[in-house]
Design a protein around this motif. Structure first.
Motif, PDB file in Angstrom:
ATOM      1  N   GLY A 482      80.432  49.143  36.639  1.00  0.00           N
ATOM      2  CA  GLY A 482      79.856  50.192  37.493  1.00  0.00           C
ATOM      3  C   GLY A 482      79.371  49.636  38.819  1.00  0.00           C
ATOM      4  N   LYS A 483      78.730  48.456  38.746  1.00  0.00           N
ATOM      5  CA  LYS A 483      78.197  47.824  39.963  1.00  0.00           C
ATOM      6  C   LYS A 483      79.341  47.413  40.898  1.00  0.00           C
ATOM      7  N   GLN A 484      80.392  46.819  40.311  1.00  0.00           N
ATOM      8  CA  GLN A 484      81.557  46.426  41.112  1.00  0.00           C
ATOM      9  C   GLN A 484      82.182  47.646  41.800  1.00  0.00           C
ATOM     10  N   ALA A 485      82.302  48.746  41.032  1.00  0.00           N
ATOM     11  CA  ALA A 485      82.901  49.977  41.591  1.00  0.00           C
ATOM     12  C   ALA A 485      82.053  50.495  42.754  1.00  0.00           C
ATOM     13  N   THR A 486      80.716  50.405  42.609  1.00  0.00           N
ATOM     14  CA  THR A 486      79.815  50.855  43.681  1.00  0.00           C
ATOM     15  C   THR A 486      80.011  50.008  44.938  1.00  0.00           C
ATOM     16  N   VAL A 487      80.053  48.679  44.750  1.00  0.00           N
ATOM     17  CA  VAL A 487      80.217  47.781  45.900  1.00  0.00           C
ATOM     18  C   VAL A 487      81.546  48.065  46.607  1.00  0.00           C
ATOM     19  N   LEU A 488      82.617  48.245  45.820  1.00  0.00           N
ATOM     20  CA  LEU A 488      83.934  48.530  46.419  1.00  0.00           C
ATOM     21  C   LEU A 488      83.902  49.844  47.201  1.00  0.00           C
ATOM     22  N   SER A 489      83.159  50.846  46.691  1.00  0.00           N
ATOM     23  CA  SER A 489      83.101  52.129  47.404  1.00  0.00           C
ATOM     24  C   SER A 489      82.339  51.993  48.719  1.00  0.00           C
ATOM     25  N   TYR A 490      81.273  51.161  48.758  1.00  0.00           N
ATOM     26  CA  TYR A 490      80.560  50.918  50.023  1.00  0.00           C
ATOM     27  C   TYR A 490      81.452  50.163  51.009  1.00  0.00           C
ATOM     28  N   MET A 491      82.256  49.233  50.489  1.00  0.00           N
ATOM     29  CA  MET A 491      83.182  48.502  51.363  1.00  0.00           C
ATOM     30  C   MET A 491      84.168  49.477  52.013  1.00  0.00           C
ATOM     31  N   ASP A 492      84.674  50.428  51.216  1.00  0.00           N
ATOM     32  CA  ASP A 492      85.605  51.439  51.755  1.00  0.00           C
ATOM     33  C   ASP A 492      84.955  52.244  52.879  1.00  0.00           C
ATOM     34  N   ILE A 493      83.670  52.615  52.658  1.00  0.00           N
ATOM     35  CA  ILE A 493      82.950  53.418  53.660  1.00  0.00           C
ATOM     36  C   ILE A 493      82.859  52.639  54.979  1.00  0.00           C
ATOM     37  N   PHE A 494      82.503  51.354  54.898  1.00  0.00           N
ATOM     38  CA  PHE A 494      82.338  50.568  56.125  1.00  0.00           C
ATOM     39  C   PHE A 494      83.650  50.402  56.880  1.00  0.00           C
ATOM     40  N   ILE A 495      84.725  50.172  56.149  1.00  0.00           N
ATOM     41  CA  ILE A 495      85.997  50.001  56.848  1.00  0.00           C
ATOM     42  C   ILE A 495      86.412  51.335  57.471  1.00  0.00           C
ATOM     43  N   GLY A 496      86.096  52.456  56.795  1.00  0.00           N
ATOM     44  CA  GLY A 496      86.389  53.790  57.344  1.00  0.00           C
ATOM     45  C   GLY A 496      85.612  54.058  58.622  1.00  0.00           C
ATOM     46  N   LEU A 497      84.298  53.706  58.611  1.00  0.00           N
ATOM     47  CA  LEU A 497      83.465  53.876  59.815  1.00  0.00           C
ATOM     48  C   LEU A 497      84.029  53.062  60.973  1.00  0.00           C
ATOM     49  N   GLY A 498      84.456  51.832  60.656  1.00  0.00           N
ATOM     50  CA  GLY A 498      85.010  50.950  61.693  1.00  0.00           C
ATOM     51  C   GLY A 498      86.242  51.542  62.340  1.00  0.00           C
ATOM     52  N   VAL A 499      87.148  52.073  61.514  1.00  0.00           N
ATOM     53  CA  VAL A 499      88.391  52.672  62.036  1.00  0.00           C
ATOM     54  C   VAL A 499      88.057  53.881  62.910  1.00  0.00           C
ATOM     55  N   LEU A 500      87.073  54.689  62.468  1.00  0.00           N
ATOM     56  CA  LEU A 500      86.661  55.879  63.238  1.00  0.00           C
ATOM     57  C   LEU A 500      86.222  55.467  64.651  1.00  0.00           C
ATOM     58  N   PHE A 501      85.438  54.398  64.755  1.00  0.00           N
ATOM     59  CA  PHE A 501      84.955  53.948  66.066  1.00  0.00           C
ATOM     60  C   PHE A 501      86.083  53.375  66.913  1.00  0.00           C
ATOM     61  N   LEU A 502      87.029  52.728  66.249  1.00  0.00           N
ATOM     62  CA  LEU A 502      88.183  52.182  66.975  1.00  0.00           C
ATOM     63  C   LEU A 502      89.020  53.311  67.584  1.00  0.00           C
ATOM     64  N   LEU A 503      89.145  54.416  66.824  1.00  0.00           N
ATOM     65  CA  LEU A 503      89.947  55.560  67.295  1.00  0.00           C
ATOM     66  C   LEU A 503      89.313  56.267  68.498  1.00  0.00           C
ATOM     67  N   CYS A 504      88.015  56.006  68.738  1.00  0.00           N
ATOM     68  CA  CYS A 504      87.325  56.660  69.866  1.00  0.00           C
ATOM     69  C   CYS A 504      87.708  56.067  71.208  1.00  0.00           C
ATOM     70  N   ILE A 505      88.195  54.830  71.203  1.00  0.00           N
ATOM     71  CA  ILE A 505      88.425  54.136  72.479  1.00  0.00           C
ATOM     72  C   ILE A 505      89.372  54.924  73.400  1.00  0.00           C
ATOM     73  N   PRO A 506      90.491  55.523  72.875  1.00  0.00           N
ATOM     74  CA  PRO A 506      91.349  56.316  73.776  1.00  0.00           C
ATOM     75  C   PRO A 506      90.614  57.478  74.452  1.00  0.00           C
ATOM     76  N   PHE A 507      89.640  58.090  73.746  1.00  0.00           N
ATOM     77  CA  PHE A 507      88.873  59.200  74.353  1.00  0.00           C
ATOM     78  C   PHE A 507      88.123  58.732  75.594  1.00  0.00           C
ATOM     79  N   VAL A 508      87.590  57.501  75.503  1.00  0.00           N
ATOM     80  CA  VAL A 508      86.818  56.963  76.628  1.00  0.00           C
ATOM     81  C   VAL A 508      87.720  56.861  77.857  1.00  0.00           C
ATOM     82  N   LEU A 509      88.970  56.505  77.608  1.00  0.00           N
ATOM     83  CA  LEU A 509      89.894  56.302  78.728  1.00  0.00           C
ATOM     84  C   LEU A 509      90.279  57.624  79.390  1.00  0.00           C
ATOM     85  N   LEU A 510      89.986  58.751  78.725  1.00  0.00           N
ATOM     86  CA  LEU A 510      90.283  60.071  79.318  1.00  0.00           C
ATOM     87  C   LEU A 510      89.242  60.485  80.355  1.00  0.00           C
TER      88      LEU A 510
END
Length: 525
Positions: A482-510
């Protein structure tokens, strides 16, 4: 001298007005997160369930998000000084009543009233600070205001934890009272009110717009706060309120575009920089409130931190942002293009998210979090002031207040969406990882057998019978999966947040060239 220029202050008066506005912004923002660590104590002393006590946060958030888009209009109706002072008094009195509440629903009602007072403090404080500084210094004004807005959400949990551990939960509300009294006095003595022209008569007020805004935002906020625990669209109330929110939104837009005296001036969204800035502010809110929410939960539920320790962990990040603010204010004044700062901010936030993804384990130590959180502080510093400055850089006069209301509302909504989506995804990812991990625990696997045997021997050595020790060994194995599954789910969240911020860069260029230059630094709103 234009009315805009007549609001500019110098010397001692400007210092006092700046302090007053930051005090008010801090009061409102700290109160959004300070209750998070006190919910358990409230539950116990008021005899409430966790679902009931969650309303202490929900009621405040709903009131906040309803009032923020209306602040510009209310300032014009009642005069900004009068409206600001009244909001401080409402907030302060409601804080006293919250501390004295006898049952959970009294507390929820007083929190709603406190949220109505608090929502006004944020946007109005921003407008007051901005207009007190001459055009050339507005980047610095925005930086000073930004220190309060970014540091506030992080100050809440450690301050709340300390008060709850050493006093009792009503004191998280009582602490507002002396600050509120001082802020109200300083507002009456020093803050000026711009001349707005004629007020509307009662029959010209957009009552239908107010009703539609309340229905749309209130329903949306409820769905976001309670969706995960009520299993989203499997729950009839969540489904109904989602439909109400969608139709409320459509009718609200139609009403505001066709009524002569709208409660929210949607016309300002014709400005392309404000439109792009609003999207970026939403994502900033998503990242700011989302990561402020997720880190204490991870450290408490997985690593076993106390509430106070979990709150203190975020302080290096806040201090870094606080130190960044004046540097960024000076850089804007020196003419460094905000576009590049925002791009760097999104890129650094991506690095922070990736770093958190890499350091997360079931036994990560405090020292592993320090540098990633410092990176988060730098990223937020580079994002907050330039995004807000850019969003409002091409607006003039009274449109600035309307633009500030939009950015304030979208930041709050971004936070609500962030927390709702993150809690849902953690639950979903946890189930998925658990399903994926279980097949690896084959009873015929020698490593699994050795692990079970070692655990069984440990329990036998503590005096358990062999069959009971075996049961306990399997329970321990179950817990570690259960603990391992929780840690893996938090890791997924962080990588998702990172990708979201990366996708914002083209908006700035507009963003248009030349936007955010100092002539337009009405940005400071």
């Amino acid at each position: 001298m234009s009315d805009q220029d007549s609001l500019v202050e110098y010397g001692f008066r400007r210092v006092i007005i700046t302090i007053t506005a930051i005090l008010c912004a801090l009061l409102e923002i700290v109160d959004t997160t300070i209750v998070n660590v006190a919910l358990n104590d409230m539950k116990g002393s008021l005899g409430a369930t966790l679902t009931d006590v969650a309303w202490v946060i929900t009621a405040y958030a709903i009131a906040n998000v309803i009032i923020i888009p209306m602040t510009s209009w209310l300032s014009k109706q009642f005069g900004r000084k009068r409206y600001f002072a009244t909001s401080i008094i409402i907030f302060t009195v409601a804080s006293f009543l919250c501390g004295n509440a006898d049952n959970i629903w009294e507390l929820v009602a007083f929190r709603f009233i406190q949220g109505l007072g608090g929502g006004a403090l944020l946007v109005t404080a921003q407008t007051i600070i901005t207009e007190s500084y001459p055009m050339a210094k507005r980047g610095m004004a925005q930086a000073i205001y930004g220190m309060g807005v970014i540091v506030g959400p992080t100050l809440g949990p450690p301050l709340g934890g300390y008060i709850v551990d050493n006093f009792s939960w009503p004191y998280i509300f009582y602490i507002n009272i002396p600050i509120g009294i001082i802020a109200a006095f300083l507002t009456v003595m020093f803050v000026k009110s711009p001349k707005y022209g004629d007020k509307l008569k009662a029959n010209q007020v957009d009552w239908i717009g107010i009703l539609l805004l309340t229905v749309f935002i209130g329903s949306l906020q409820f769905v976001l706060e309670h969706g995960q625990q009520d299993d989203w669209f499997a729950d009839s109330l969540i489904t109904t309120l989602s439909v109400v929110s969608v139709f409320g939104f459509i009718f609200f837009i139609w009403r505001e575009l066709t009524y002569e005296h709208p409660i929210v001036n949607l016309g300002v969204l014709k400005d392309s920089n404000l439109r792009i800035g609003t999207i970026m502010t939403f994502i900033l809110g998503f990242g700011l409130y989302g990561s402020t929410f997720i880190i204490p939960i991870y450290t408490q539920s997985v690593l076993g931190f106390t509430a106070t320790d979990a709150g203190l962990l975020l302080i290096p990040s806040s201090i870094t942002t606080g130190l960044m603010m004046p540097i960024i204010g000076r850089a804007i004044q020196a003419g460094v293009p905000q576009k590049y700062m925002v791009t760097a901010g999104f890129a650094i936030f991506f690095v922070y998210s990736l770093w958190m993804y890499l350091v997360m384990t079931p036994d990560t130590g405090v020292e592993h979090f320090f540098w990633p959180l410092v990176a988060r502080g730098i990223g937020l510093g580079l994002l907050f002031v330039p995004i807000t400055t850019l969003s409002l850089s091409t607006l003039m006069g009274k449109d600035i207040g309307d633009g500030a209301a939009f950015t304030g509302m979208t930041r709050q909504l971004g936070g609500s969406f962030g927390i709702a989506i993150i809690t849902t995804m953690i639950a979903r990812f946890h189930q998925q990882h658990r399903v994926d991990l279980i097949p690896n625990l084959s009873a015929i696997d020698t490593q699994v057998q050795q692990r079970v045997h070692a655990l069984q021997q440990m329990f036998i050595s503590k005096g358990f019978a062999a069959n009971e020790a075996l049961d306990r060994a399997y329970q321990m194995l179950e817990l570690s999966v259960g603990k391992q599954a929780t840690v893996l789910s938090y890791m997924d969240i962080f990588i998702g947040l990172g990708v979201l911020f990366l996708l914002c860069i083209p908006f700035v260029l507009l963003i248009k060239k030349g936007a955010g230059n100092l002539k337009a630094a009405s940005a400071a709103h």
